[in-house]
Design a protein around this motif. Structure first.
Motif, mmCIF file in Angstrom:
data_model
loop_
_atom_site.group_PDB
_atom_site.id
_atom_site.type_symbol
_atom_site.label_atom_id
_atom_site.label_comp_id
_atom_site.label_asym_id
_atom_site.label_seq_id
_atom_site.Cartn_x
_atom_site.Cartn_y
_atom_site.Cartn_z
ATOM 1 N N PRO A 10 -1.501 -3.395 -1.983
ATOM 2 C CA PRO A 10 -2.763 -3.471 -2.729
ATOM 3 C C PRO A 10 -2.712 -2.386 -3.803
ATOM 4 O O PRO A 10 -1.954 -1.419 -3.660
ATOM 5 N N ILE A 11 -3.489 -2.546 -4.850
ATOM 6 C CA ILE A 11 -3.571 -1.417 -5.782
ATOM 7 C C ILE A 11 -4.754 -0.583 -5.314
ATOM 8 O O ILE A 11 -5.815 -1.112 -4.989
ATOM 9 N N TYR B 17 -7.819 2.114 -4.994
ATOM 10 C CA TYR B 17 -8.935 2.629 -5.788
ATOM 11 C C TYR B 17 -8.695 4.090 -6.096
ATOM 12 O O TYR B 17 -8.236 4.840 -5.218
ATOM 13 N N HIS C 281 -3.316 4.937 2.990
ATOM 14 C CA HIS C 281 -2.685 4.313 1.816
ATOM 15 C C HIS C 281 -1.161 4.435 1.923
ATOM 16 O O HIS C 281 -0.422 3.523 1.565
ATOM 17 N N TYR D 183 0.524 4.425 4.555
ATOM 18 C CA TYR D 183 1.026 3.482 5.558
ATOM 19 C C TYR D 183 1.462 2.156 4.913
ATOM 20 O O TYR D 183 2.612 1.742 5.044
ATOM 21 N N THR D 184 0.548 1.518 4.199
ATOM 22 C CA THR D 184 0.880 0.222 3.581
ATOM 23 C C THR D 184 2.078 0.368 2.652
ATOM 24 O O THR D 184 2.964 -0.490 2.612
ATOM 25 N N TRP E 144 -12.744 -7.558 -8.782
ATOM 26 C CA TRP E 144 -11.718 -8.156 -7.912
ATOM 27 C C TRP E 144 -10.859 -9.177 -8.653
ATOM 28 O O TRP E 144 -9.672 -9.314 -8.354
ATOM 29 N N ALA F 199 -8.565 -6.882 -10.442
ATOM 30 C CA ALA F 199 -7.580 -6.213 -9.581
ATOM 31 C C ALA F 199 -6.508 -7.176 -9.069
ATOM 32 O O ALA F 199 -5.313 -6.872 -9.114
ATOM 33 N N ASN G 219 -3.376 -8.047 -10.996
ATOM 34 C CA ASN G 219 -2.283 -7.089 -11.217
ATOM 35 C C ASN G 219 -0.946 -7.644 -10.745
ATOM 36 O O ASN G 219 0.105 -7.316 -11.277
ATOM 37 N N ILE H 7 -1.339 -6.229 2.758
ATOM 38 C CA ILE H 7 -2.697 -5.678 2.607
ATOM 39 C C ILE H 7 -3.227 -5.159 3.947
ATOM 40 O O ILE H 7 -2.689 -5.504 4.995
ATOM 41 N N GLY H 8 -4.297 -4.395 3.885
ATOM 42 C CA GLY H 8 -5.023 -4.013 5.103
ATOM 43 C C GLY H 8 -5.999 -5.134 5.443
ATOM 44 O O GLY H 8 -6.404 -5.917 4.575
ATOM 45 N N GLU I 222 -9.071 -5.395 5.904
ATOM 46 C CA GLU I 222 -10.432 -5.473 5.357
ATOM 47 C C GLU I 222 -10.482 -6.200 4.014
ATOM 48 O O GLU I 222 -11.559 -6.520 3.534
ATOM 49 N N ILE I 223 -9.318 -6.483 3.431
ATOM 50 C CA ILE I 223 -9.374 -7.166 2.127
ATOM 51 C C ILE I 223 -8.726 -8.552 2.196
ATOM 52 O O ILE I 223 -8.247 -9.080 1.201
ATOM 53 N N HIS J 261 -2.244 -6.010 7.783
ATOM 54 C CA HIS J 261 -2.012 -5.105 8.915
ATOM 55 C C HIS J 261 -3.326 -4.482 9.356
ATOM 56 O O HIS J 261 -4.362 -4.641 8.713
ATOM 57 N N MET K 215 -9.571 5.699 9.244
ATOM 58 C CA MET K 215 -9.440 6.849 8.375
ATOM 59 C C MET K 215 -10.009 6.478 7.011
ATOM 60 O O MET K 215 -9.560 5.519 6.389
#
Ligand code: MSP
Length: 694
Positions: free
Chosen positions: A12-13, A15, A24, A26-27, A226, A229, A232, A261-262, A264-265, A291, A301
């Motif tokens: 993901p890009i 923020y 961040h 981690y991904t 979005w 984003a 990208n 991606i995580g 939540e998105i 993930h 976190m």
């Protein structure tokens, strides 16, 4: 291979409204390990990461930090890049959504959607969650966002809409025909259920703020963050450019093989993104892999919870490879996993220092000592013992299992497999006692010694090659010590037992993972505290972080919630206590005062706390985020009357718990009479939410 197959992977890009943390990282490390391995498999690999720099949230963070959005985003984007260098991330490109190539590409995509009849003008009236940059179905001002629970804002504006409702059937068909489009299965099922429940058209422009990409031909609108984003992933590889070379690049790498991606998105990536691409008649990514979350102190976190750990602390103590190894080994990919300094040090000592490090140093030093640093002959196959054969077979099996598990995104299992070989060989060495063999006279003992050390070195070579994508620096060093040159040139597809050449001259042997002692944990904890203190006072951007400064710098826990009373000088000095001590007349310096972060907030929610007649629980928007604040003002204020009121918040206090509720700051009030009746501080003029007091 003349024309190797391509592999395109993206993160993901991120923020830029806050500093990077290990979530961040981690991904990005997961993607880096995949990309590095693909390169070692001979694939033409392209690894993209970057920063998401537009939108209302960022605009507000910049205002709150007292700088322009551009200054603000430049600073944090640079921090990401610097950190990624230190983490040894091998990305091929870093896209920033403020770059002209991206702006041009997003406008081209928007136009393409318009030309195909998927965009129309309408008006939106409803709730918007600035934190998630998400339109929500919630009803009424301040209604909580269903995603994050923060109060939403009412938006009423003329917008461009995307015909998302027209895409329902095509999306469901896509999920059915390409079962691997969304991974893992649980996420796929959630997405299918969401789409089946019906899709409404999506507002894809905003007019109430400026920090975004203008709609082509109608610049009073900026494109929904979005849509901006997500694009990208194509703008970075040339979409929207007229140049031949860019067009070729786009054709070559698109579609992406993996968007990582995580969880939540997921909706943005698995519903909106394919819908935009289908409407624009562009190919779809092959898979979206979600993930879980990295938890610290039992919750996700994140900066708004104030429970982040920065990668820099670990880099400065145990190095990039340790963090990389920990993240892939400890977290079961797809599930949530906890981070703790204890677990990090334990992993480091057990797997890296005692495991791989020990195998490497004892094997290589014995070859240096007993065979003048040249890889010895093993005895012929017939003369080998069952022990020797078992290690060789395990070596072959390890390659097969590791590859299969890694390809299924089972990084933790793959590493467990590889380290199974490390333990087996460490045991093999102990059982076969090469140091005793070296003392024994005669050809047989010498031949056995050669076989044991060859077998150990070959197993070491195999683990080192397999682990290279995960721990690139230390494996490169072991490879050099093995006398094999540059590890990056290894072709993993051809990795087999028995390729270590007899007579290979070893390099200089040195320890790769010196053991960490107990003090490392304390050092890291201390560094984390200092880091947040320094960045709070030095960086404007850091003002968006929930600071833990106050308490760390000597703030009394009892002051972490409830109104601030007019304090005697000594007490004020205690609030701001830092390196600079109060002067003899009990005055504090301006620097000390500036450590206290005071902000204008707006009460969005207020309610009594059960069983505590003095306490109110409030949710206060401070511009960059919504904080839960628990304060002893219930005797003086009706909760209903507080909603919408502008108040002053001390924003950089360590959170503390009151009646089981976390208070993430303090509300400023005068304190009257003996009873200390609170009277909230306020303003005569209208002031924007998030404004800083100084
Ligand atoms: N800008 C959007 C993404 C746009 S992509 C077209 C965004 N940015 S973010 O900064 O909030 O980053 C979110 C991503 O960072 C997560 O999806 C995940 O990849 C990573 N993580 C952030 N915090 C994390 C954890 N605590 N744990 C695991 N991953 C985390 O959303």
């Amino acid at each position: 291979m003349d024309n190797p197959a391509k592999f395109y992977i993206t993160t993901p890009i991120y923020y830029v409204n806050a500093h990077p943390h290990i979530g961040h990282t981690y991904t990005t490390v997961v993607c880096d390990a995949i990309a590095r391995r693909q390169r070692m498999m001979g694939m033409d690999t392209y690894f993209l990461t970057g920063t998401d720099e537009h939108g209302q949230k960022i605009e507000r963070s910049a205002t709150a930090a007292g700088c322009t959005p551009k200054e603000f985003v430049d600073k944090i984007a640079a921090e990401y890049r610097e950190l990624w260098e230190r983490m040894k991330l091998s990305y091929d490109d870093f896209i920033r959504t403020t770059e002209p190539r991206h702006v041009r590409g997003v406008q081209a995509l928007f136009t393409r959607l318009q030309e195909r009849g998927y965009i129309y003008k309408g008006s939106y009236s409803g709730q918007y969650c600035v934190f998630d940059e998400l339109y929500v179905d919630a009803v009424g001002p301040g209604a909580p966002c269903p995603e994050c629970g923060r109060p939403t804002e009412t938006v009423q504006e003329e917008n461009y809409f995307f015909k998302l409702s027209a895409m329902e059937d095509r999306l469901l068909k896509l999920y059915a025909e390409q079962p691997d489009f969304i991974r893992p299965e649980t996420r796929r099922n959630e997405v299918i259920a969401f789409v089946r429940s019906g899709l409404r058209d999506l507002s894809v422009s905003r007019t109430t703020f400026k920090w975004g990409i203008p709609v082509p031909g109608d610049p009073k609108h900026v494109i929904y963050v979005w849509l901006d984003a997500l694009a990208n992933y194509i703008t970075a590889i040339g979409f929207g450019s007229d140049k031949e070379k860019d067009k070729k690049k786009f054709e070559h790498y698109w579609p992406a093989d993996v968007h990582m991606i995580g969880k939540e998105i997921v909706r943005f990536h698995c519903v909106y993104w394919p819908a935009f691409l289908l409407a624009a008649e562009l190919p779809l990514p092959k898979s979206i892999v979600a993930h879980g979350w990295l938890l610290f102190e039992e919750s996700k976190m994140s900066k708004s919870r104030g429970n982040i750990v920065r990668s820099e602390t670990i880099l400065d103590t145990l190095g990039a490879d340790t963090l990389r190894y920990f993240l892939l080994r400890e977290i079961v990919f797809g599930s949530d996993g906890s981070f703790s300094f204890d677990a990090l040090v334990q992993r480091f000592n057990a797997d890296l220092a005692n495991g791989l490090g020990n195998l490497s140093s004892r094997t290589l030093s014995m070859i240096t000592r007993y065979f003048t640093g040249e890889v010895p002959y093993p005895t012929t196959a017939q003369e080998r013992t069952a022990d020797d054969r078992a290690v060789a077979e395990l070596g072959e099996q390890t390659i097969r299992d590791f590859n299969a598990q890694f390809e299924q995104f089972q990084f933790s299992r793959a590493l467990e497999t590889a380290w199974g070989l490390v333990s087996a060989v460490n045991k093999y060495i102990v059982d076969n006692e090469p140091w005793t063999l070296a003392e024994k006279p005669g050809q047989d003992a010498r031949a056995r010694l050669g076989t044991v050390l060859y077998t150990s070195a070959e197993a070491l070579r195999i683990v080192t090659a397999l682990a290279h994508p995960i721990i690139p620096e230390s494996t490169a060093r072991i490879w050099q010590q093995l006398g094999l040159g540059e590890i990056g040139k290894v072709n993993l597809r051809e990795l087999k037992w028995g390729q270590l050449q007899i007579g290979t001259k070893l390099g200089t042997v040195e320890a790769v993972f010196p053991r960490a002692d107990k003090s490392t944990i304390e050092r890291m904890q201390k560094m984390e505290q200092e880091r947040s203190t320094v960045s709070e006072s030095q960086s404007q951007a850091a003002e968006t972080e929930p600071a833990r400064t106050g308490a760390q710098a000597g703030q009394r826990a009892t002051e972490a919630a409830g109104p601030v009373s007019p304090a005697p000088p000594s007490k004020s000095a205690e609030v701001a206590a830092g390196p600079a001590a109060p002067t003899a007349d009990n005055k504090i310096s301006i620097d000390d005062f500036l450590k206290v972060e005071l902000r204008v907030g707006e009460v969005k929610v207020a309610e009594k706390v059960k069983g505590a007649d003095k306490l109110l629980r409030m949710e206060v928007d401070i511009g960059t985020e919504v904080r839960q604040i628990v304060a002893g003002i219930a005797k003086a204020y009706d909760p209903e009357k507080l909603i919408g009121r502008k108040v002053v918040i001390v924003a950089n206090l360590q959170p503390r718990k009151l009646r089981g509720l976390e208070s993430q700051g303090m509300i400023v009030a005068a304190s009257l009479g003996d009873e200390g009746l609170p009277v909230l501080a306020g303003f005569l003029e209208d002031v924007p939410v998030g404004a800083k007091l100084k």
